[in-house]
Design a protein around this motif. Structure first.
Motif, PDB file in Angstrom:
ATOM      1  N   VAL A  14      -3.923   4.554  -2.384  1.00  0.00           N
ATOM      2  CA  VAL A  14      -3.891   3.431  -1.448  1.00  0.00           C
ATOM      3  C   VAL A  14      -3.247   3.956  -0.174  1.00  0.00           C
ATOM      4  CG1 VAL A  14      -2.947   1.126  -1.012  1.00  0.00           C
ATOM      5  CG2 VAL A  14      -3.719   1.733  -3.296  1.00  0.00           C
ATOM      6  N   SER A  15      -3.848   3.672   0.959  1.00  0.00           N
ATOM      7  CA  SER A  15      -3.395   4.283   2.206  1.00  0.00           C
ATOM      8  C   SER A  15      -2.508   3.376   3.040  1.00  0.00           C
ATOM      9  CB  SER A  15      -4.603   4.725   3.035  1.00  0.00           C
ATOM     10  OG  SER A  15      -5.371   3.592   3.381  1.00  0.00           O
ATOM     11  N   GLN A  16      -1.965   2.341   2.453  1.00  0.00           N
ATOM     12  CA  GLN A  16      -1.067   1.485   3.216  1.00  0.00           C
ATOM     13  C   GLN A  16       0.048   0.956   2.311  1.00  0.00           C
ATOM     14  OE1 GLN A  16      -4.395  -1.641   3.584  1.00  0.00           O
ATOM     15  NE2 GLN A  16      -2.562  -2.766   4.111  1.00  0.00           N
ATOM     16  N   SER A  17       1.101   0.477   2.928  1.00  0.00           N
ATOM     17  CA  SER A  17       2.233  -0.067   2.182  1.00  0.00           C
ATOM     18  C   SER A  17       1.862  -1.419   1.586  1.00  0.00           C
ATOM     19  CB  SER A  17       3.429  -0.249   3.116  1.00  0.00           C
ATOM     20  OG  SER A  17       3.832   0.982   3.628  1.00  0.00           O
ATOM     21  N   TRP A  18       2.566  -1.759   0.503  1.00  0.00           N
ATOM     22  CA  TRP A  18       2.369  -3.061  -0.121  1.00  0.00           C
ATOM     23  C   TRP A  18       3.686  -3.501  -0.760  1.00  0.00           C
ATOM     24  CZ3 TRP A  18       2.782  -2.803  -5.540  1.00  0.00           C
ATOM     25  CH2 TRP A  18       2.666  -1.533  -6.098  1.00  0.00           C
TER      26      TRP A  18
END
Length: 129
Positions: free
Chosen positions: A94-98
């Motif tokens: 996954v290429s983004q923060s969560w």
């Protein structure tokens, strides 16, 4: 041969049937693609796992960098339905923060303080990109 165990910092299951629901502290992570007679669209569940990058780098750089090695993600079935022996589980970054959030499956009211099918952040903010 040494065995190194790395545990996720956070995990969450995202459900297409409940697109704003957060399950950040649920003890069970799910992966599914179910077809119900009531709807033509499948009910999909996907799990997010976040590991500490520095722990991974430490193991690779300081212990196994010059040796061949295998990496496994151990996942166990709590209940199985319609699973074939030759089923494949695909893993993608996954290429983004969560945000993990504090919800469990089907909380009443539904908890929305973290990532969900619709959004990676608190309360259903921006959509996934």
């Amino acid at each position: 041969m040494a065995i190194y165990k790395l545990f996720p910092e956070q995990d969450n299951t995202l459900y297409s049937m409940y697109p704003s629901m957060n399950t950040g502290i649920d003890p069970i992570s799910q992966v599914s693609n179910l077809n119900f007679a009531i709807d033509t669209s499948p009910s999909v569940a996907r799990t997010l796992l976040q590991f500490n990058t520095s722990e991974i780098v430490d193991v690779v750089d300081n212990t196994i960098s010059n040796q061949p090695f295998d990496v496994y993600l151990k996942s166990y079935i709590a209940t199985a339905q319609g699973v074939n022996e030759d089923s494949d589980l695909h893993v993608y970054p996954v290429s983004q923060s969560w945000n993990n959030g504090t919800g469990t499956y089907l909380d009443q009211p539904i908890t929305t303080d973290g990532s969900s099918w619709n959004s990676p952040v608190l309360g259903g903010g921006d959509s996934w990109y």
